[in-house]
Design a protein around this motif. Structure first.
Motif, short mmCIF file in Angstrom:
data_model
loop_
_atom_site.label_atom_id
_atom_site.label_comp_id
_atom_site.label_asym_id
_atom_site.label_seq_id
_atom_site.Cartn_x
_atom_site.Cartn_y
_atom_site.Cartn_z
N GLY A 1 -17.67 -18.26 -26.57
CA GLY A 1 -17.62 -18.76 -24.97
C GLY A 1 -16.10 -18.30 -24.07
N THR A 2 -15.61 -18.12 -25.25
CA THR A 2 -14.05 -18.07 -24.73
C THR A 2 -13.08 -16.48 -24.32
N ILE B 1 -7.25 -2.42 -18.01
CA ILE B 1 -6.82 -3.15 -16.78
C ILE B 1 -5.76 -3.89 -17.14
N TYR C 1 -5.47 -4.43 -21.19
CA TYR C 1 -5.44 -5.01 -22.66
C TYR C 1 -5.04 -4.15 -23.66
N TYR D 1 -6.53 -6.48 -29.92
CA TYR D 1 -7.64 -7.35 -30.05
C TYR D 1 -8.68 -7.72 -31.56
N LEU E 1 -12.61 -10.28 -16.56
CA LEU E 1 -12.06 -9.71 -17.70
C LEU E 1 -10.52 -9.06 -17.06
N ALA E 2 -10.34 -8.51 -16.09
CA ALA E 2 -9.32 -8.67 -15.53
C ALA E 2 -8.03 -9.20 -14.78
N VAL F 1 -8.75 -12.95 -15.94
CA VAL F 1 -8.06 -13.27 -17.31
C VAL F 1 -7.33 -12.98 -17.67
N ARG F 2 -7.13 -11.67 -17.90
CA ARG F 2 -6.16 -10.76 -18.70
C ARG F 2 -4.33 -11.49 -17.31
N GLY G 1 -1.96 -14.10 -23.83
CA GLY G 1 -2.18 -14.52 -25.65
C GLY G 1 -3.56 -13.62 -25.47
N LEU G 2 -4.26 -14.54 -26.14
CA LEU G 2 -5.33 -13.48 -26.53
C LEU G 2 -6.67 -13.80 -26.39
N GLY G 3 -6.92 -16.02 -25.31
CA GLY G 3 -7.60 -16.39 -25.12
C GLY G 3 -8.67 -16.73 -25.62
N ILE G 4 -8.36 -18.23 -27.04
CA ILE G 4 -8.82 -17.92 -27.80
C ILE G 4 -9.16 -19.54 -27.42
N GLY G 5 -8.13 -20.25 -26.79
CA GLY G 5 -8.44 -21.33 -26.81
C GLY G 5 -9.72 -22.13 -26.05
N ARG G 6 -9.51 -22.15 -24.39
CA ARG G 6 -10.36 -22.76 -23.34
C ARG G 6 -11.34 -22.36 -23.03
N PRO G 7 -13.43 -22.41 -23.64
CA PRO G 7 -13.88 -21.82 -23.26
C PRO G 7 -13.79 -21.11 -22.22
N LEU G 8 -14.58 -19.60 -21.66
CA LEU G 8 -14.15 -19.54 -19.95
C LEU G 8 -15.00 -20.33 -18.37
#
Lengths: 339, 259, 292
Positions: A194-195, A214, A216, A221, B110-111, B113-114, B119-126
């Motif tokens: 869900g992240t 965009i 990445y 990744y 996606l854009a 959040v980037r 960071g890779l965005g592993i912490g909090r869910p969307l």
């Protein structure tokens, strides 16, 4: 099934999230009660299914989520298994230490080898992972001072889950240990799904060029998920050793990789539990049918037949996990509007 | 005293003798060009003029074989695509280039959040990232897709996909937005809607677009550059360009072919 | 240098033989992928089938070898046609499905072959006339391997000439580059597909027949040769005959000379080579001119 049913998962999830929990609760209850009903052999089989399920989830992180079909996860499974076995024999019988050591070493090996693999995509990636798997297998056979070669490593003490707990001698108790670790890892993967990280991996699967456009760094990744999937496979390997109390090169072999891929493909729809269901189906077929008199000794034939059948009869099971960027929809749990 | 030059609008993007060869073929031949901040700048020219290659050089999907590109006076010639995005260059592609299996919202997220976090965005869910979600929803509304947030990109119409493209590009908070033939393959109604969306963009977003649809170009652009055979022919106001005899010679001669 | 070569001559020549053996496999794998976009993981099985044919028919005479060649090539051709038939319905479904299907076929075939021939590796003797050793610059060297090198070189040259120089080869290369274009020219590309698949399969089976005395048939051999030829294809570059040849010769040396020089690193040499090549040339040494 309507042609676009796969795309409505989010809607379905919103409409029936309570109803959807019922089967999950039932499966959980079944898993918790199993040792009280089943015999020792069946409980051992269930433990092995849970381990294979973790490995299939690891494959699914790469193949289903990121679109990188792999035949090399047996390598990191094997590295984890050997690490855990060596730690168990030389260092400590504490399971958590074995797990962490196995996951760490596997993540390290996966990151080092993945550094090469994630340069490639598609078939070349598949070939590279296959080669990595084969090389780890031959290392397990040939690096005798470390692995004891084809004889394998036995004499692994029964696992002590946490310091101060008793050693688990009974299959039923080992099963509970495996189940507990399985649930923790399952929850971690479910959280990950869900992240934004998982969304980014789906983006890479669908359209890597656009992801770069965009902003990445897609290779980073891919390497991160490769390392993470390696750690998961390594943890599964450590559990495998706790169940089997033995490890041999076969545990790092091609058949394990193929089984895990098949489980991920059959379970396929991209949902996490799909890989687990696939693992159960694959292992039960292999284990139970393989023991029938008619097919005695023809486990491989059966497995091959299962592969062929799965491809022709379960195209939908395969769709969610396919590599090409077709227009058909995905089923990895998508996060919908919550605002 | 303040130097009056400082009050002039700055060149956001400057190309100095930028070239791109494919073997002996010069797709872009020593093009020098300045794009002023805040303008709506169009690049036109017959097919094969090198417009799309020029865009690739600016966005960074192709490296230039000679010359240099400056963004705000900073040399970006050697920077890869993702770094240029970080500096504020966003692109929409000629062939719709979306995440087809993901929903419109996810495409924009996606854009967003980037842009929002390192960071890779592993912490909090969307689902708990309320700011990002709100921004993505707002962007979809802004480009005219208020009812399509949960629709997978694959199920959007062609025109809607172009609108989504713009939303994705805007989500990177660009200072320079490159639109590569945004109206290609679109119906007149869809083109009109997209023109509105682009025209309504805030002034701090500089727009550089390639377009065959000259109606759209002359409706949107306040500066027009004409390219021909890889070279920079002329730059001026729409009226000047329309009146230029050499543009007519180069361009109109092939108009029947292009459209 | 001369001394070094002298002391490792046997390894080097072994490497050439092994490399050419790999070439017979890799070229089919590479072309089938380049042309049809089919990943055939059952390719190692074709080698294994050829090797078992050679074992079953071998009685020490040259006639037996010749008979084995005919039977092996026939079996390979049929196998290739069957694989085309099986993979065609999946053409639009992507590589993963093809991989799963061909893996399944590999497992089934491996099981059936093991049931017929047992679980041991079967050393296969070359024909009596080709047994014994010859003198190779002061070293004794098995005659059969020299003959093998000669025959395999001739086969490689033939493949190269047909593919790179003949009009039939030009057609295949054009089909690799742009199948729709060739179809538009009025060529039945399906025939080309079947032809190339059958040819590649026959070549792999031929490799099995001739290679049996070098790498004998047994369980797991299919996997070994499959992985090695995949590495060859990756190293050499997809869809190219020259790439397959160069890659095969390189991997042949790595597996013989490399292992002789650095025995303790044997398991890692293959990966190291692949790593080195792919870091320098991500698409392989000699990829086909077209994107695959």
């Amino acid at each position: 099934m309507s042609p676009n049913s796969g795309t409505d998962i989010g809607t379905a999830a919103r409409a029936g999230s309570a109803a959807r929990r019922v089967p999950a609760v039932m499966v959980l209850a079944g898993l918790a009660l199993a040792p009280f009903v089943l015999g020792s052999y069946a409980v051992g089989t269930l433990s092995r299914i849970l381990v294979l399920a973790l490995l299939a989830m690891s494959v699914n992180l790469l193949t289903g989520l990121t679109g990188l079909a792999t035949l090399g996860q047996s390598a990191y499974f094997g590295v984890g298994a050997y690490t855990a076995a060596i730690v168990a024999r030389k260092l400590t019988d504490v399971g958590v230490v074995q797990l962490l050591a196995a996951a760490a070493v596997s993540a390290l090996v996966a990151t080092a080898t993945g550094w090469l693999a994630v340069r490639a995509r598609g078939v070349v990636f598949l070939m590279l992972t296959l080669a990595i798997g084969e090389i780890v297998y031959s290392a397990a056979v040939n690096w005798k001072s470390l692995t004891n070669g084809t004889d394998g490593m036995s004499g692994i003490p029964p696992v002590v889950p946490l310091p101060g707990m008793p050693a688990l001698e009974l299959d039923g108790l080992v099963y509970f240990y495996v189940l507990a670790v399985f649930l923790v890892l399952f929850a971690m993967v479910a959280h990950l799904a869900g992240t934004p990280f998982a969304l980014a991996l789906r983006g890479i699967r669908d359209n890597e060029d656009r992801m770069r456009a965009i902003g990445y760094p897609t290779r980073r990744y891919a390497l991160t998920v490769y390392g993470g999937a390696g750690a998961l496979a390594g943890a599964a390997g450590a559990l495998w050793v706790s169940v089997q109390r033995f490890v041999s090169p076969g545990d790092a072999g091609f058949e394990i990789a193929a089984l895990a891929l098949l489980a991920a493909v059959i379970g396929g729809s991209g949902r996490i539990w799909g890989a687990c269901a696939g693992a159960a189906l694959v292992w039960l077929t292999r284990d139970y049918l393989g023991n029938l008199e008619v097919v005695d000794g023809h486990g491989k034939l059966l497995l091959g037949a299962l592969f062929v059948t799965a491809v022709y009869t379960l195209p939908r099971g395969l769709t969610g996990i396919r590599v090409p960027r077709g227009l058909r929809s995905v089923a990895w749990p998508s996060r919908k509007r919550t605002a | 005293m303040i130097d009056p030059d400082l009050l002039e609008p700055l060149d956001l993007l400057e190309l100095r003798g930028v070239s791109r060869d494919f073997g002996s073929f010069k797709a872009v031949d020593a093009v020098s060009l300045a794009v002023r901040a805040g303008t709506r700048h169009a690049v036109i020219g017959p097919n094969g003029a090198g417009k799309s290659t020029l865009f690739s050089l600016i966005s960074g999907t192709l490296p230039a074989t000679a010359g240099s590109l400056l963004l705000d006076g900073r040399d970006v010639t050697r920077l890869p695509v993702n770094r240029r995005v970080g500096l504020g260059i966003a692109t929409t592609f000629q062939h719709s280039s979306l995440f087809m299996r993901e929903t419109a919202l996810e495409n924009v997220l996606l854009a967003v959040v980037r842009r929002a976090g390192s960071g890779l965005g592993i912490g909090r869910p969307l689902r708990s990232r309320r700011t990002a979600l709100a921004r993505a929803h707002a962007l979809l509304d802004q480009v005219g897709l208020p009812s399509r947030h949960d629709t997978p990109a694959a199920e959007l119409s062609h025109g809607e996909r172009r609108q989504l493209e713009v939303a994705v590009a805007l989500a990177t908070e660009p200072r320079l937005l490159l639109l590569d033939e945004p109206a290609a393959g679109m119906s007149p109604v869809e083109t009109a809607r997209l023109t509105e969306v682009v025209a309504a963009l805030p002034g701090e977003v500089t727009v550089l677009l390639i377009e065959h649809d000259l109606d759209m170009v002359f409706e949107l652009a306040n500066v027009v550059t004409v390219m021909h055979l890889g070279r920079h022919l002329t730059t001026g106001s729409p009226a000047e360009v329309r009146a230029s005899p050499e543009v007519q010679a180069a361009y109109l001669g092939t108009m029947e072919v292009t459209r | 240098m001369g001394g070094w070569l002298d002391s490792h001559l046997v390894s080097v020549v072994d490497g050439v033989a092994f490399g050419l053996l790999l070439f017979t496999l890799a070229v089919g794998l590479s072309l089938v992928f380049g042309l049809m976009d089919v990943l055939n993981l059952a390719h190692g099985t074709l080698y294994l089938a050829g090797a078992y044919v050679a074992y079953a028919l071998s009685d020490g005479s040259l006639w037996a070898l010749l008979l084995a060649l005919v039977a092996g090539v026939a079996a390979g051709t049929l196998g290739g046609a069957a694989l085309t038939l099986l993979t065609q319905p999946l053409a639009r479904r992507g590589h993963l499905d093809q991989a799963v299907l061909t893996l399944g076929i590999t497992f089934i075939a491996a099981d059936l072959l093991a049931a017929s021939f047992g679980g041991e590796v079967l050393p296969t003797d070359p024909p009596t006339a080709l047994r014994g050793s010859a003198d190779l610059l002061g070293h004794t060297y098995p005659i059969y391997r020299l003959v093998f090198i000669g025959v395999a070189l001739a086969a490689a040259a033939l493949v190269y000439l047909v593919f790179e120089r003949s009009s039939l080869g030009a057609l295949v290369r054009a089909a690799v580059a742009d199948r729709d274009m060739v179809r538009a020219l009025g060529v039945d590309t399906r025939k080309v597909l079947y032809g190339v698949f059958a040819f590649g399969a026959a070549l792999a089976a031929l490799g099995g027949v001739l290679g049996a005395p070098i790498l004998g048939p047994g369980p797991g051999v299919d996997e070994t040769v499959l992985v090695l030829s995949l590495v060859v294809v990756v190293v050499g570059g997809l869809g190219s005959v020259r790439g397959a040849l160069v890659g095969a010769l390189l991997i042949g040396q790595v597996q013989t000379l490399g292992v002789a020089l650095l025995p303790e690193y044997a398991p890692f040499l293959l990966f190291g080579t692949m790593l080195a090549v792919l870091v320098v040339r991500p698409r392989g040494l000699l990829p086909s001119a077209v994107r695959t």
